[in-house]
Design an enzyme around this catalytic site. Structure first.
Site, PDB file in Angstrom:
ATOM      1  N   ASP A 162       8.429  -7.447  14.663  1.00  0.00           N
ATOM      2  CA  ASP A 162       7.513  -7.047  13.594  1.00  0.00           C
ATOM      3  C   ASP A 162       6.155  -6.657  14.176  1.00  0.00           C
ATOM      4  O   ASP A 162       5.595  -7.388  14.999  1.00  0.00           O
ATOM      5  CB  ASP A 162       7.302  -8.191  12.605  1.00  0.00           C
ATOM      6  CG  ASP A 162       8.576  -8.569  11.875  1.00  0.00           C
ATOM      7  OD1 ASP A 162       9.474  -7.719  11.777  1.00  0.00           O
ATOM      8  OD2 ASP A 162       8.663  -9.727  11.403  1.00  0.00           O
ATOM      9  N   ARG A 244      12.845  -0.137   2.878  1.00  0.00           N
ATOM     10  CA  ARG A 244      11.870  -1.223   2.786  1.00  0.00           C
ATOM     11  C   ARG A 244      10.431  -0.695   2.792  1.00  0.00           C
ATOM     12  O   ARG A 244       9.675  -0.929   3.734  1.00  0.00           O
ATOM     13  CB  ARG A 244      12.058  -2.252   3.902  1.00  0.00           C
ATOM     14  CG  ARG A 244      13.428  -2.883   3.926  1.00  0.00           C
ATOM     15  CD  ARG A 244      13.537  -4.002   4.941  1.00  0.00           C
ATOM     16  NE  ARG A 244      14.868  -4.587   4.944  1.00  0.00           N
ATOM     17  CZ  ARG A 244      15.248  -5.603   5.712  1.00  0.00           C
ATOM     18  NH1 ARG A 244      14.380  -6.155   6.553  1.00  0.00           N
ATOM     19  NH2 ARG A 244      16.484  -6.065   5.639  1.00  0.00           N
TER      20      ARG A 244
END
Length: 522
Positions: A162, A244
């Site tokens: 991430d 997303r």
């Protein structure tokens, strides 16, 4: 509505002598070089987000130096502004130890800390293959930085892949004017650009660019992780993202004035009971930009003013419920903060001029014209405050009147101590009580349908009067803080219609004992 406190990058308050073998931390001169405006969106709630405002300003040119700055503070909550310049990578980032930090070598670790600003200055700050991890932390500002090519597989790896990741009891984060990018999807070793999970709340992502990734980001790690929410996304560019943008599991999110371009598989994926408020966005050259996808656990949305430019929609199916081709609202979402919308037609041009790192922190005020930030003065009186000399202003501590709405309602709490009962908070017996396991916790009253409340009366059990210290009264439906202060008793606020109201004890002189949580319409 009080205006958000301005984030002010202030002069250094003293000398902080820090040295790192792999970098340099310098005390700064009288005026910090980074410009800043105030937080926006949900980051203004729950007490607001100011980062390290009021603390010392230092400069770091390596990841180790960033960790040194965190570890050199007097405590884990001592405010600090860390100005970052240069490329931060694995080669110049080491673990540093100290009483005010908990760092790691393979990421920028903001763990169990608070009151921190990380801002790119000078020629810019690039976190290359190195993610920023926020865990068990609060009041964090990240501004004007680029985070790129963070991997979860391959080499080197960082932060689970991430770019910016938040997890485990995170509160009040403002990420602004950042560039978050990858060079592919999961098969190339990348994960999400902006992920929130495990009880992360009150977050705003503004004026940022997210691009070239399989996954833009998520709110909630699974269909059962519904403890996250109250997230605002505004004036961001999502470009060349597979899905997303974001994925929302439970909770509430507000998306306004974003430019979505080349969403290849799906965009805003509201599922598992989530609510998405989607205002004046521009969707372009994309597929399935809004709906519930890849699950049979539906979410909902409220739409207004959006433009769909060359957007295609799939057919509904067992695990797919696209909002289009003619998106209509199927819920309503109440937003507790003020905001001004740019017209959707000008969103591409406004976002192009403002979103991302090294754009001069330019913003828009709804006029479709980018402008330099205008820091607000938190000492100015709020024009919406009551006139203290007006004798007609009601006293919020006046005794409540009418029916105690808690009678017959439901109740629940957190961190229950042994031998106490949630239900006892409304039985009229001051000898019985609910109590948290320590000095902090929350107790709620809930109804099956919306109920108007304007005043509460919190009664402490006999013998424990005066134990409650600081508190917040929260609209559990929206996350809005209705009132805050110290001490139990009568607490008044503007009338609000809600299904659940929570009294959060954030400080106490001992273990509180709450015998009654009464609620009233006036």
């Amino acid at each position: 509505m009080r205006r958000p406190v301005a984030l002010r990058l202030q002069a250094a308050l003293g000398t902080l002598a820090l040295a790192a073998a792999a970098g340099v931390v310098l005390t700064m001169p009288e005026t910090a070089s980074a410009a800043a405006g105030g937080a926006t969106g949900y980051a203004t709630q729950n007490g607001g987000t100011t980062g390290g405002a009021g603390g010392q300003t230092v400069r770091a040119t390596t990841g180790t130096a960033i960790h040194e700055a965190l570890c050199g503070r007097a405590s884990s909550s001592t405010p600090i502004i860390i100005e970052v310049e240069g490329t931060i990578n694995h080669g110049n980032t080491s673990k540093v130890s100290g009483d005010s930090c908990n760092t790691a070598a393979d990421k920028i670790e903001l763990k169990q800390v608070s009151n921190i600003t990380i801002v790119g200055v000078g020629n810019g700050a690039v976190f290359d293959q190195l993610g920023i991890h926020i865990r068990e932390s609060s009041n964090i500002v990240i501004q004007n930085v680029t985070v790129r090519n963070v991997k979860k597989s391959g080499s080197p790896t960082s932060n689970g892949g991430d770019a910016i990741g938040m997890e485990s009891d995170v509160r009040n984060v403002w990420v602004d004017h950042t560039t978050l990018e990858a060079s592919g999807g999961e098969s190339e070793g990348y994960d999400g650009l902006f992920d929130m999970k495990d009880n992360t709340q009150y977050v705003t992502l503004s004026y940022s660019t997210l691009r070239n990734s399989g996954r833009g980001g998520l709110i909630g790690s699974s269909e059962s992780d519904r403890s996250n929410g109250y997230v605002t996304f505004h004036h961001n560019l999502y470009e060349n993202i597979d899905s997303r943008a974001p994925l929302l599991r439970g909770g509430i999110a507000h998306m306004y004035n974003n430019h979505y371009k080349s969403l290849n598989e799906s965009g805003i994926n509201s599922r598992a009971g989530a609510k998405a408020k989607v205002d004046n966005n521009y969707f372009e050259d994309s597929k399935d930009v809004l709906g519930t996808f890849y699950t049979d656990q539906a979410g909902t949305w409220q739409v207004s003013g959006n433009i769909y430019d060359n957007v295609t929609w799939s057919e509904p199916g067992e695990d797919n419920n696209p909002a289009g081709p003619d998106p209509q609202s199927n819920t309503t979402v109440s937003i507790p903060y003020s905001f001004t919308l740019d017209a959707a037609s000008c969103v591409p041009s406004v976002v192009s001029a403002t979103a991302g790192a090294n754009k001069g922190l330019k913003v828009s005020d709804g006029s479709c014209t980018p402008q330099s930030p205008d820091p607000t003065d938190p000492t100015d009186p709020d024009p919406t405050d009551p006139d203290p000399t007006d004798p007609t202003d009601p006293d919020p501590t006046d005794p409540p009147s009418g029916t105690n709405l808690s009678v017959g309602a439901g109740a629940d709490g957190s961190s229950k101590a042994g031998g106490t009962s949630y239900g006892n908070v409304r039985d009229g017996d001051l000898g019985t009580y609910w109590s948290p396991a320590g000095t902090t916790g929350s107790i709620s009253v809930k109804w099956s349908s919306a109920t108007t409340v304007a005043k509460i009366n919190v009664r402490e059990a006999a013998g424990s009067e005066g134990t409650v210290g600081s508190y917040r009264v929260v609209n559990h439906d929206t996350g809005a803080v209705l009132a805050s202060g110290s001490g139990a008793g009568v607490i008044g606020f503007s009338p609000v219609s809600l299904e659940k109201i929570t009294f959060e004890i954030t400080g106490a002189s001992g273990t509180p004992r709450i015998a009654e949580f009464e609620t009233y319409a006036g």
